[in-house]
Design a protein around this motif. Structure first.
Motif, PDB file in Angstrom:
ATOM      1  N   GLY A   2      -3.402  25.527  30.130  1.00 51.68           N
ATOM      2  CA  GLY A   2      -3.216  24.115  29.860  1.00 51.68           C
ATOM      3  C   GLY A   2      -4.294  23.376  29.074  1.00 51.68           C
ATOM      4  O   GLY A   2      -4.556  24.159  27.813  1.00 51.68           O
ATOM      5  N   VAL A   3      -4.960  22.406  29.534  1.00 50.39           N
ATOM      6  CA  VAL A   3      -5.911  21.750  28.814  1.00 50.39           C
ATOM      7  C   VAL A   3      -7.207  22.506  28.791  1.00 50.39           C
ATOM      8  O   VAL A   3      -7.524  23.226  29.374  1.00 50.39           O
TER       9      VAL A   3
ATOM     10  N   HIS B  85      -1.508  18.764  24.235  1.00 51.90           N
ATOM     11  CA  HIS B  85      -1.006  18.590  25.725  1.00 51.90           C
ATOM     12  C   HIS B  85      -0.781  17.420  26.174  1.00 51.90           C
ATOM     13  O   HIS B  85      -1.606  16.431  25.899  1.00 51.90           O
TER      14      HIS B  85
ATOM     15  N   TRP C 222      -9.820  27.284  29.422  1.00 56.25           N
ATOM     16  CA  TRP C 222      -8.846  26.428  29.659  1.00 56.25           C
ATOM     17  C   TRP C 222      -8.536  26.266  31.140  1.00 56.25           C
ATOM     18  O   TRP C 222      -8.898  27.143  32.087  1.00 56.25           O
TER      19      TRP C 222
ATOM     20  N   PRO D 174       7.470  22.838  27.734  1.00 58.42           N
ATOM     21  CA  PRO D 174       6.568  23.383  26.618  1.00 58.42           C
ATOM     22  C   PRO D 174       7.548  23.500  25.555  1.00 58.42           C
ATOM     23  O   PRO D 174       8.646  24.314  25.710  1.00 58.42           O
TER      24      PRO D 174
ATOM     25  N   PRO E 232       2.742  21.419  26.852  1.00 56.56           N
ATOM     26  CA  PRO E 232       2.312  21.472  25.413  1.00 56.56           C
ATOM     27  C   PRO E 232       3.457  21.165  24.511  1.00 56.56           C
ATOM     28  O   PRO E 232       4.563  21.648  24.945  1.00 56.56           O
TER      29      PRO E 232
ATOM     30  N   THR F 200       0.071  19.609  32.846  1.00 58.06           N
ATOM     31  CA  THR F 200       0.232  19.207  31.472  1.00 58.06           C
ATOM     32  C   THR F 200       1.313  20.077  30.976  1.00 58.06           C
ATOM     33  O   THR F 200       1.721  21.196  31.743  1.00 58.06           O
TER      34      THR F 200
ATOM     35  N   PHE G 147       0.691  29.904  26.158  1.00 62.31           N
ATOM     36  CA  PHE G 147       1.093  28.527  26.503  1.00 62.31           C
ATOM     37  C   PHE G 147       2.184  28.101  26.972  1.00 62.31           C
ATOM     38  O   PHE G 147       2.503  27.119  27.335  1.00 62.31           O
TER      39      PHE G 147
END
Length: 320
Positions: A74-75, A300, A95, A256, A155, A153, A197
């Protein structure tokens, strides 16, 4: 907003990557700590970059090797720096990474010579248990995401195609230019970092060099990419590209996604992403869109409110 560039490195430093792995247990947040056997300490899962790896790839691999849990990143939640003997700096990128119930059930972890135990704890307990101040700094940034309500989140990734045969060396149409041998190696090298991701949807310009760039990833994911002229260089040069429609659909989907396009088109894609998410314009857009061949930027977005702005954007550059 966090903006990160992950490409240039100090050859004298040792690089590593890891994650703050989290889950919700009966609505309560828990993070994963590892108890290391040799060092008799408590820390976050992480490990050194293997030759040829990109940092995101390392983070996912190390989490799996140390915990048995497969995660998607994630972030970004920060970088820790400290010195090893003899005065050599170690740089660790972290992350946030959610551990799904399925991933936890699939874990085959057993105590071993490296990791004595795993422990899911509250943030409060994590602060008491972690052995190193640098880990607490990473936890601070993670907790900021929690407080802001943007921990979960998804991406949207913008990728510039890999190295293609030059226009001067190609007698047919520009759109039919294929990748060079270097470009093919780049396309293969970015598969694992992109998979880190959790890419589920692949959209690409219909130009051959873009299609060939995402082919190894599509095969690895067993997904059919969507080819479109809306983000092709030909369409951009002729004034008929439509980055807004493509980006808008991806933001609304909340899943995503990867968009593979061309250098001149990338600024439009990032600008439309900022507009679609209500994000303030800034120099970060130029930096995130000025990509080398085979490089990509990961934006994100909040899974619950994607219109609340880009939470973080990071750029990854392959070594090849």
């Amino acid at each position: 907003m966090i903006t990160t560039a992950l490409g240039m490195r100090d050859d004298k430093a040792v690089y590593a990557a890891g994650a703050v792995v989290w889950r919700l247990v009966e609505g309560k947040l828990r993070v994963l700590l590892i108890h290391r056997t040799k060092y008799r300490d408590v820390t976050l899962p992480k490990g050194k970059v293997d030759p040829g790896e990109m940092l995101a790839q390392t983070a996912v691999r190390e989490v799996h090797e140390e915990t048995g849990i497969r995660v998607f990143l994630g972030v970004p939640v920060g970088v820790s720096r400290y010195f090893m003997r003899p005065k050599r700096q170690k740089v660790v990128h972290y992350w946030a990474a959610e551990a799904t119930d399925e991933a936890i059930r699939s874990s085959t972890f057993v105590p071993n010579s490296e990791i004595a135990a795993l422990e899911w704890v509250s943030l409060k307990k994590a602060r008491k248990c972690l052995s190193y101040p640098v880990d607490l700094e990473i936890l601070d940034e993670f907790e900021r995401l929690v407080d802001d309500g943007v921990l979960r989140t998804f991406p949207i990734i913008v990728l510039r195609h890999a190295k293609a045969i030059g226009r001067s060396d190609w007698e047919m149409s520009d759109a039919s230019r294929p990748l060079t041998e270097r470009g093919k190696k780049q396309a293969a090298a970015i598969v694992a970092p992109l998979r880190a991701f959790g890419v589920r949807k692949i959209i690409t310009s219909d130009a051959v060099r873009c299609v060939e760039t995402i082919t190894p990833l599509a095969k690895a994911l067993d997904r059919k990419p969507v080819e479109t002229g809306r983000i092709s260089q030909d369409a951009w040069e002729e004034g008929r590209s439509d980055a807004r429609a493509v980006i808008g659909k991806r933001v609304r989907s909340g899943k995503p996604a990867l968009l593979c396009s061309h250098g001149p088109v990338l600024p439009d894609l990032l600008t439309e992403l900022a507009l679609a998410t209500g994000t303030m314009h800034g120099s970060y857009l130029g930096s995130a869109s000025a990509l080398e061949v085979a490089a990509f930027s990961v934006a994100h977005l909040s899974a619950t409110n994607p219109g609340s702005g880009i939470i973080s954007i990071e750029t990854h550059v392959p070594k090849l």
